[in-house]
Design an enzyme around this catalytic site. Structure first.
Site, PDB file in Angstrom:
ATOM      1  CG  HIS A  99      21.923  39.385  80.935  1.00 17.99           C
ATOM      2  ND1 HIS A  99      22.633  39.008  82.044  1.00 17.99           N
ATOM      3  CD2 HIS A  99      22.839  39.684  79.990  1.00 17.99           C
ATOM      4  CE1 HIS A  99      23.923  39.062  81.790  1.00 17.99           C
ATOM      5  NE2 HIS A  99      24.089  39.477  80.550  1.00 17.99           N
ATOM      6  CG  ASP A 100      20.340  38.079  84.865  1.00 22.56           C
ATOM      7  OD1 ASP A 100      19.362  37.365  85.148  1.00 22.56           O
ATOM      8  OD2 ASP A 100      21.211  37.749  84.032  1.00 22.56           O
TER       9      ASP A 100
ATOM     10  N   GLY B 181      24.751  43.788  82.177  1.00 23.00           N
ATOM     11  CA  GLY B 181      24.013  42.807  82.959  1.00 23.00           C
ATOM     12  C   GLY B 181      24.194  42.951  84.459  1.00 23.00           C
TER      13      GLY B 181
END
Length: 271
Positions: free
Chosen positions: A121-122, A139
């Site tokens: 994520h991200d 992340g």
């Protein structure tokens, strides 16, 4: 018109452009957009809020746009955006962003993500990046253009990997790797410039010599990093590659991976 195999499941709200093909038993959820001429192989899962560009090639058993592996995630509408001309191999996993990380995981153009790679994520992956088999991004990681991450390597969350950097196989990267540099080991250390890769990408002899000199000043002269940056900027005020290197060093929040002095001595200026 898209070419969708009869056994595939494609949500009526998914948007598939002309020339898209979807293989047997693949599942494409709602709120998915796939650009022209992208190939989705068999047994691929593409989850909601995912946008994929044109001419991508997604191999069997990849999972694209799944929710993040973050305990703080509460089902927010976050996104995964993938650019054009990417190759995503078997069992690769790419996850959506989180609200706390900006809500977006992004992959640029022309990347090769080999089997079992993971983009968490991200993360932000640039253009023409190669992630070898089972390379893993935690992340909030940034990987700049033309970087190569070796197989079975893991990058710690919030790290930055600079443009044209090379991370050797089986490395554990806990801090930032500057542009144009090589790093290897657990924990990974910087071992010199990625001279072979830079030559392959057409960097001129003048630029390579400038980078060699800058590297010596920054990492092998005994100066503090701040002092080295000042000296390099004065010596090479108009070299774009040097500017990119210094900009990275000055923006690093996590700090740089340590320098392996012994390795630098044995490889200094060599290819």
């Amino acid at each position: 018109m898209p070419d969708v195999h009869s056994s595939a499941i494609v949500h009526s709200d998914a948007q598939l452009a002309a020339g898209v093909s979807v293989g047997p038993y693949s599942i494409i959820d709602a709120n998915v957009v796939i650009g022209a001429d992208t190939k989705v192989g068999p047994h691929v899962v593409i989850r909601p809020y995912t946008t994929i560009g044109e001419r991508c090639n997604i191999f069997q058993f990849a999972v694209i746009g799944e929710i993040p592996q973050d305990l703080k995630f509460q089902g927010e509408e976050t996104r995964l955006v993938i650019g054009n001309d990417n190759t995503i191999r078997e069992f690769a996993t790419l996850h959506r962003g989180t609200a706390g990380g900006g809500g977006l995981t992004q992959v640029g153009d022309g990347n090769l993500l080999m089997a079992y790679t993971h983009v968490a994520h991200d993360c932000s992956v640039g253009n023409h990046v190669i992630m070898s088999n089972a390379a893993t991004l935690a992340g909030h990681i940034s990987v700049d253009d033309h970087a190569i991450i070796g197989g079975l390597s893991a990058i710690h969350q919030f790290c930055q990997i600079g443009a044209y950097a090379f991370v050797g196989g089986c490395s554990a990267v806990a801090r930032d790797i500057p542009p144009f540099c090589m790093a290897i080991g657990n924990r990974a250390k910087i071992v010199g410039l990625n001279l072979v890769g830079l030559k392959r990408h057409g960097f001129t002899s003048a630029t390579l010599e400038a980078l060699k000199s800058a590297y010596e000043i920054l990492f092998a002269s005994g100066l503090t990093l701040k002092e080295g940056i000042v000296q390099v900027r004065q010596r090479f005020p108009a070299e774009p590659a040097i500017h990119k290197m210094l900009q990275f060093l000055e923006s690093s929040e996590r700090g740089l991976a340590p320098i392996d002095v012994r390795e630098n001595r044995s490889h200094r200026g060599k290819e």
